[in-house]
Design a protein around this motif. Structure first.
Motif, PDB file in Angstrom:
ATOM      1  N   UNK A  21       0.805  -1.212   0.000  1.00  0.00           N
ATOM      2  CA  UNK A  21       0.000   0.000   0.000  1.00  0.00           C
ATOM      3  C   UNK A  21       0.845   1.272   0.000  1.00  0.00           C
ATOM      4  N   UNK A  22       2.151   1.131   0.135  1.00  0.00           N
ATOM      5  CA  UNK A  22       3.116   2.228   0.087  1.00  0.00           C
ATOM      6  C   UNK A  22       2.820   3.327   1.101  1.00  0.00           C
ATOM      7  N   UNK A  23       2.446   2.922   2.299  1.00  0.00           N
ATOM      8  CA  UNK A  23       2.272   3.856   3.408  1.00  0.00           C
ATOM      9  C   UNK A  23       3.488   3.755   4.324  1.00  0.00           C
ATOM     10  N   UNK A  24       3.927   4.865   4.843  1.00  0.00           N
ATOM     11  CA  UNK A  24       5.039   4.858   5.786  1.00  0.00           C
ATOM     12  C   UNK A  24       6.405   4.786   5.130  1.00  0.00           C
ATOM     13  N   UNK A  25       6.517   5.222   3.902  1.00  0.00           N
ATOM     14  CA  UNK A  25       7.791   5.144   3.182  1.00  0.00           C
ATOM     15  C   UNK A  25       8.838   6.080   3.794  1.00  0.00           C
ATOM     16  N   UNK A  26       8.423   7.239   4.301  1.00  0.00           N
ATOM     17  CA  UNK A  26       9.372   8.214   4.854  1.00  0.00           C
ATOM     18  C   UNK A  26      10.216   7.625   5.985  1.00  0.00           C
ATOM     19  N   UNK A  27       9.612   7.063   7.040  1.00  0.00           N
ATOM     20  CA  UNK A  27      10.470   6.494   8.087  1.00  0.00           C
ATOM     21  C   UNK A  27      11.219   5.254   7.616  1.00  0.00           C
ATOM     22  N   UNK A  28      10.643   4.516   6.690  1.00  0.00           N
ATOM     23  CA  UNK A  28      11.332   3.323   6.179  1.00  0.00           C
ATOM     24  C   UNK A  28      12.606   3.731   5.459  1.00  0.00           C
ATOM     25  N   UNK A  29      12.550   4.769   4.649  1.00  0.00           N
ATOM     26  CA  UNK A  29      13.754   5.239   3.967  1.00  0.00           C
ATOM     27  C   UNK A  29      14.716   5.929   4.930  1.00  0.00           C
ATOM     28  N   UNK A 171      18.351   6.379  -3.922  1.00  0.00           N
ATOM     29  CA  UNK A 171      17.937   5.703  -5.158  1.00  0.00           C
ATOM     30  C   UNK A 171      18.023   4.182  -5.061  1.00  0.00           C
ATOM     31  N   UNK A 172      19.098   3.676  -4.493  1.00  0.00           N
ATOM     32  CA  UNK A 172      19.233   2.221  -4.327  1.00  0.00           C
ATOM     33  C   UNK A 172      18.160   1.692  -3.388  1.00  0.00           C
ATOM     34  N   UNK A 173      17.836   2.458  -2.358  1.00  0.00           N
ATOM     35  CA  UNK A 173      16.785   2.039  -1.422  1.00  0.00           C
ATOM     36  C   UNK A 173      15.428   1.988  -2.125  1.00  0.00           C
ATOM     37  N   UNK A 174      15.160   2.960  -2.979  1.00  0.00           N
ATOM     38  CA  UNK A 174      13.889   2.960  -3.708  1.00  0.00           C
ATOM     39  C   UNK A 174      13.801   1.782  -4.673  1.00  0.00           C
ATOM     40  N   UNK A 175      14.888   1.498  -5.355  1.00  0.00           N
ATOM     41  CA  UNK A 175      14.912   0.312  -6.220  1.00  0.00           C
ATOM     42  C   UNK A 175      14.666  -0.953  -5.403  1.00  0.00           C
ATOM     43  N   UNK A 176      15.297  -1.021  -4.254  1.00  0.00           N
ATOM     44  CA  UNK A 176      15.152  -2.193  -3.385  1.00  0.00           C
ATOM     45  C   UNK A 176      13.721  -2.340  -2.892  1.00  0.00           C
ATOM     46  N   UNK A 177      13.107  -1.245  -2.475  1.00  0.00           N
ATOM     47  CA  UNK A 177      11.705  -1.304  -2.033  1.00  0.00           C
ATOM     48  C   UNK A 177      10.815  -1.765  -3.176  1.00  0.00           C
TER      49      UNK A 177
END
Length: 191
Positions: A21-29, A171-177
Motif C-alpha cells: 500500500x506504500x504507506x510509511x515510506x518516509x520512516x522506512x527510507x 535511489x538504491x533504497x527505492x529500487x530495493x523497495x
C-alpha cells in the motif's frame, strides 16, 4: 478464528502497508541504514499502531458513533497518535539514549506516519471487532518491521557493493523497495 488468522496473515504479507500500500515510506527510507535502528523504529511503531488502534476503536464506538461526531475521526485519531508518540519518545529517551539519538527526528515523525493512522481508520471502515482490531494492528506492525528490517539489511550489504555513485543511498533504497514490493506480490493468493 479463521477470519482472525486471515486478517493477521493478510496484513503482514498480502496487504503489507509498506510494500503493497506504500504507506510509511518516509520512516522506512530514513531509518533503514542500520538494522538495529530499523528494528528499534519497528518496535516503537508496533507499540504506537497497536495502542492507537485499540484506543481509537473505543473512542470511535463509545464517543464518536454515540454522539454522531464521526466527522471528527481524523482529528481525534491524530491527537491519540500524537499522545502515544510523545509517551514512547519519553520512554525511549529514558531507557535507551543511543536508540533515541539514532532515530533522531524520525521518532517524533511517527505521529505523521500514515501507517499508524491508516491502520486505525481501516479498522473502523472494515468494522472489525476488538480482537480483529488487535490482530490487524499486530499484523500491520509485524509487516512494517519485516519491511524496514529487510530493507536495512539489504542497504547494509549495498554499502560495499560496486554500484554507480548516482544510485547509492536513497535511489538504491527505492529500487530495493520496488523489488521487495514485487516479491511480496507473490503472496496475493495466500489469503
Amino acid at each position: 478464528m479463521d477470519n482472525l488468522f486471515g486478517i493477521i496473515i493478510g496484513s503482514i504479507f498480502v496487504n503489507n502497508f509498506v510494500l503493497a500500500q506504500f504507506l510509511g515510506i518516509c520512516p522506512v527510507l530514513g531509518v533503514s541504514q542500520k538494522t538495529e535502528t530499523a528494528f528499534g523504529m519497528g518496535l516503537a511503531v508496533t507499540f504506537v499502531i497497536t495502542m492507537a488502534s485499540v484506543i481509537t476503536y473505543f473512542i470511535q464506538k463509545l464517543i464518536l458513533d454515540t454522539l454522531g461526531l464521526q466527522y471528527l475521526q481524523t482529528i481525534v485519531f491524530i491527537l491519540v497518535i500524537a499522545t502515544l508518540v510523545q509517551f514512547i519518545e519519553m520512554v525511549i529517551k529514558k531507557t535507551s539514549p543511543n536508540l533515541y539519538n539514532a532515530l533522531g527526528v524520525y521518532l517524533p515523525l511517527i505521529t505523521t506516519n500514515c501507517v499508524v493512522l491508516g491502520v486505525a481508520i481501516l479498522n473502523i471502515e472494515a468494522e472489525y471487532n476488538l480482537l480483529e482490531v488487535i490482530g490487524n494492528a499486530l499484523g500491520a506492525s509485524i509487516g512494517f518491521i519485516i519491511a524496514i528490517v529487510l530493507l536495512a539489511s539489504i542497504r547494509e550489504k549495498l554499502e560495499n557493493a560496486p554500484i554507480p555513485e548516482a544510485l547509492k543511498g536513497v535511489p538504491a533504497a527505492l529500487f530495493t523497495i520496488g523489488l521487495m514490493s514485487i516479491a511480496f506480490m507473490g503472496f496475493k493468493g495466500l489469503v
